[in-house]
Enzyme design. Sequence first.
Site, mmCIF file in Angstrom:
data_model
loop_
_atom_site.group_PDB
_atom_site.id
_atom_site.type_symbol
_atom_site.label_atom_id
_atom_site.label_comp_id
_atom_site.label_asym_id
_atom_site.label_seq_id
_atom_site.Cartn_x
_atom_site.Cartn_y
_atom_site.Cartn_z
ATOM 1 N N ASP A 8 0.858 -1.189 0.000
ATOM 2 C CA ASP A 8 0.000 0.000 0.000
ATOM 3 C C ASP A 8 0.891 1.235 0.000
ATOM 4 O O ASP A 8 1.781 1.364 0.852
ATOM 5 C CB ASP A 8 -0.906 0.012 1.227
ATOM 6 C CG ASP A 8 -1.960 -1.082 1.194
ATOM 7 O OD1 ASP A 8 -2.008 -1.817 0.188
ATOM 8 O OD2 ASP A 8 -2.732 -1.193 2.161
ATOM 9 N N ASP A 129 -15.047 -3.628 -1.901
ATOM 10 C CA ASP A 129 -14.708 -3.381 -0.506
ATOM 11 C C ASP A 129 -16.004 -3.143 0.255
ATOM 12 O O ASP A 129 -16.833 -2.315 -0.160
ATOM 13 C CB ASP A 129 -13.808 -2.153 -0.385
ATOM 14 C CG ASP A 129 -12.593 -2.238 -1.303
ATOM 15 O OD1 ASP A 129 -12.068 -3.353 -1.466
ATOM 16 O OD2 ASP A 129 -12.190 -1.196 -1.852
#
Length: 247
Positions: A8, A129
């Site tokens: 990330d 998500d």
Amino acid sequence: MVIFPAIDIRGGRCVRLFKGDFSQETVFSDKPEEMAAKWEAQGGKFLHLVDLDGARAGKPVNLDVVRKIVDTVSIPVELGGGIRTMENIDEVLALGVQRVILGSVAVRNPELVKEACRKYGDRVVVGIDARDGIVAVDGWGVSGDVEVTALAKEMAKAGVRTVIYTDISRDGTLAGVNVEATARLARESGIKVVASGGVKSIEDIRALLPYEKDGIEGVIVGKSIYTGSLDLQEAVALADGAEAGEA
């Protein structure tokens, strides 16, 4: 089953968030490309990259870092975060990224997903998500007002072959992967699913393997490999052994 080490990226650095909260960030490296090389050396076969700044900005932000990673490793990478136009998709794939992950735009502009699938086929995946079964968008800050399975089915009709399902409530928590919800999504949608969120140890990998037959084709590992609660080499060996019929 494919084990996807996660990187990330925020502010050009390799970080991890807790439940997607940007105020709860841990920095693991100032040079994400070195982390990418580490995960490749430990057996990683496909890297999962997220441009966290891009997710919030609504457009890719850290492409210079992504380019460094692509140039550093020999394994394929996928990228998500702020990719919301065909121009974004073209640009990202032109960098050498193997797969582009569409998130918020899948909810707001499914026609773009169809167009991208027509042009790039299985190089397009969709990231779903969710909190409590409801899709979240815009860097997880906003409800998309659509149920997970319904979106997956719509994406399948649009030509998408794989989705990445992240349980936000577990992401970065090491609380254990949501096996039941992931397997149910694969069964009910008829689409291949990559599990994400909450992986803590080799037991999570072991728990997912029986559900490959339902359509779970991979799992993303993030905080667990950074903190050492999961050994990447062990996870890859287990997944490879299962494919070979040894587990």
